[in-house]
Design an enzyme around this catalytic site. Structure first.
Site, mmCIF file in Angstrom:
data_model
loop_
_atom_site.group_PDB
_atom_site.id
_atom_site.type_symbol
_atom_site.label_atom_id
_atom_site.label_comp_id
_atom_site.label_asym_id
_atom_site.label_seq_id
_atom_site.Cartn_x
_atom_site.Cartn_y
_atom_site.Cartn_z
ATOM 1 N N ASN A 9 -35.493 16.619 89.358
ATOM 2 C CA ASN A 9 -34.622 16.119 90.420
ATOM 3 C C ASN A 9 -33.203 16.529 90.054
ATOM 4 O OD1 ASN A 9 -33.077 14.655 92.198
ATOM 5 N ND2 ASN A 9 -33.697 12.634 91.424
ATOM 6 N N LYS A 11 -30.535 16.142 91.696
ATOM 7 C CA LYS A 11 -29.504 15.214 92.199
ATOM 8 C C LYS A 11 -28.347 16.003 92.839
ATOM 9 C CE LYS A 11 -31.107 11.763 88.942
ATOM 10 N NZ LYS A 11 -30.819 10.597 88.102
ATOM 11 N N HIS A 94 -35.681 6.653 95.568
ATOM 12 C CA HIS A 94 -35.037 6.780 94.258
ATOM 13 C C HIS A 94 -34.086 5.592 94.045
ATOM 14 C CE1 HIS A 94 -32.644 8.267 90.930
ATOM 15 N NE2 HIS A 94 -33.646 9.068 90.674
ATOM 16 N N GLU A 96 -31.226 5.439 92.920
ATOM 17 C CA GLU A 96 -29.842 5.690 93.355
ATOM 18 C C GLU A 96 -29.721 5.495 94.868
ATOM 19 O OE1 GLU A 96 -29.548 9.520 91.449
ATOM 20 O OE2 GLU A 96 -29.636 8.493 89.508
ATOM 21 N N GLU A 166 -39.426 4.721 87.303
ATOM 22 C CA GLU A 166 -38.123 5.043 86.713
ATOM 23 C C GLU A 166 -37.355 3.752 86.456
ATOM 24 O OE1 GLU A 166 -36.937 9.384 87.724
ATOM 25 O OE2 GLU A 166 -36.164 8.086 89.298
ATOM 26 N N GLY A 172 -30.276 8.372 83.176
ATOM 27 C CA GLY A 172 -28.981 8.960 82.840
ATOM 28 C C GLY A 172 -28.263 8.257 81.703
ATOM 29 N N SER A 212 -34.267 9.551 81.319
ATOM 30 C CA SER A 212 -33.907 10.175 80.043
ATOM 31 C C SER A 212 -35.068 10.899 79.368
ATOM 32 C CB SER A 212 -33.261 9.150 79.094
ATOM 33 O OG SER A 212 -32.077 8.628 79.675
HETATM 34 P P1 13P Z 1 -32.350 11.314 83.923
HETATM 35 O O1 13P Z 1 -33.482 12.176 83.448
HETATM 36 O O2 13P Z 1 -31.051 12.022 83.988
HETATM 37 O O3 13P Z 1 -32.307 10.006 83.187
HETATM 38 O O4 13P Z 1 -32.700 10.942 85.464
HETATM 39 C C1 13P Z 1 -33.945 10.461 85.790
HETATM 40 C C2 13P Z 1 -34.079 10.429 87.268
HETATM 41 O O5 13P Z 1 -33.434 9.628 87.932
HETATM 42 C C3 13P Z 1 -34.964 11.408 87.915
HETATM 43 O O6 13P Z 1 -35.172 11.109 89.254
#
Ligand code: 13P
Length: 250
Positions: A9, A11, A94, A96, A166, A172, A212
């Site tokens: 992803n 982003k 997601h 976010e 997740e 992140g 992560s």
């Molecule tokens: P990270 O791998 O940067 O922690 O992000 C995970 C994520 O949100 C994938 O959709």
């Protein structure tokens, strides 16, 4: 035996030339890696990356879509537009989208229904916040998000659904769930699927871990019995970190 499914992803990263260059490197180096692979560039780069990954073993995904097929929805992107340029998978729910843009389970469910009705595959994201985990609510949160996200989806469509667990506190942050903790939650999700559908449906569901994931922890996570893949954020942005994750068993 479930396959392994690793998705990147991207982003809100990568201009079109940057996205094409990353996709080109992945097409070259992931050709012999095996596993199911998907990348989800930002909307603006989808069409260019579609051309780059055409006739490769990499599926093209979008990071979101509208819950409406078309119409007066300023700023939104329709499933029809995604399909037309070669998108095969869409990431929905997601954390976010849930946290920053206020997306609720019912709204996410309406997108899941539309994406499946239009023939796409879906990655439905679920996960608890740190506060929820510390309050002992992680199992209830992920079970609830799974059930509500899949409400009204018949078992025959589940083959086109992947669940991504997740934990919000691991995204992140550099803090991943331990393989044992992640596996335990995956087992909870599988038990919920058994309750909602059947033992066969629960057994067949691909459940990815996200948060992560890095080359250093990929193998430990991906060899757990209930972890069938990864949804990778930061480490999906560079060939040198994404390739070893996809090729964790090589
Ligand atoms: P990270 O791998 O940067 O922690 O992000 C995970 C994520 O949100 C994938 O959709």
């Amino acid at each position: 035996m479930r396959i392994k499914y690793i998705a990147g992803n991207w982003k809100m990263h990568k201009t079109v030339p940057e996205a094409v260059s990353l996709a080109q490197a992945l097409v070259k180096d992931l050709a012999s890696c095996g596993h199911k692979i998907m990348i989800a560039p930002p909307f603006t780069a989808l069409e260019a990356v579609a051309k780059t990954v055409a006739s490769s073993n990499i599926l093209l995904g979008a990071q979101n879509m509208s819950n409406a097929e078309q119409g007066a929805h300023t700023g939104e992107v329709s499933v029809l537009m995604l399909k037309q340029i070669g998108v095969k998978v869409v990431i929905l729910g997601h954390s976010e989208r849930r946290a920053i843009y206020g997306e609720k389970d019912e709204f996410i469910n309406s997108k899941v229904k539309l994406a499946l009705a239009q023939g796409l595959e879906v990655i439905l994201c679920v996960g608890e916040t740190l506060q929820e985990r510390e309050a002992g609510k992680a199992n209830d949160i992920v079970s609830g998000q799974t059930g509500k996200g899949l409400a009204g989806i018949p078992e025959k469509d589940l083959g086109r659904v992947t669940i991504a667990y997740e934990p919000v506190w691991a995204i992140g942050t550099g803090k991943n769930a331990t393989p044992q903790d992640a596996d335990a939650i995956h087992a909870v999700i599988r038990a919920e699927l058994k309750k909602l559908y059947s033992a066969a449906a629960a057994e067949a569901m691909i459940i990815q871990y996200g948060g992560s994931v890095k080359p250093e922890n990929a193998k430990d996570l991906l060899t757990m019995p209930n972890i069938d893949g990864a949804l990778v954020g930061g480490a999906a942005l560079k060939p040198e970190t994404f390739i070893p994750i996809v090729c964790f068993d090589k």
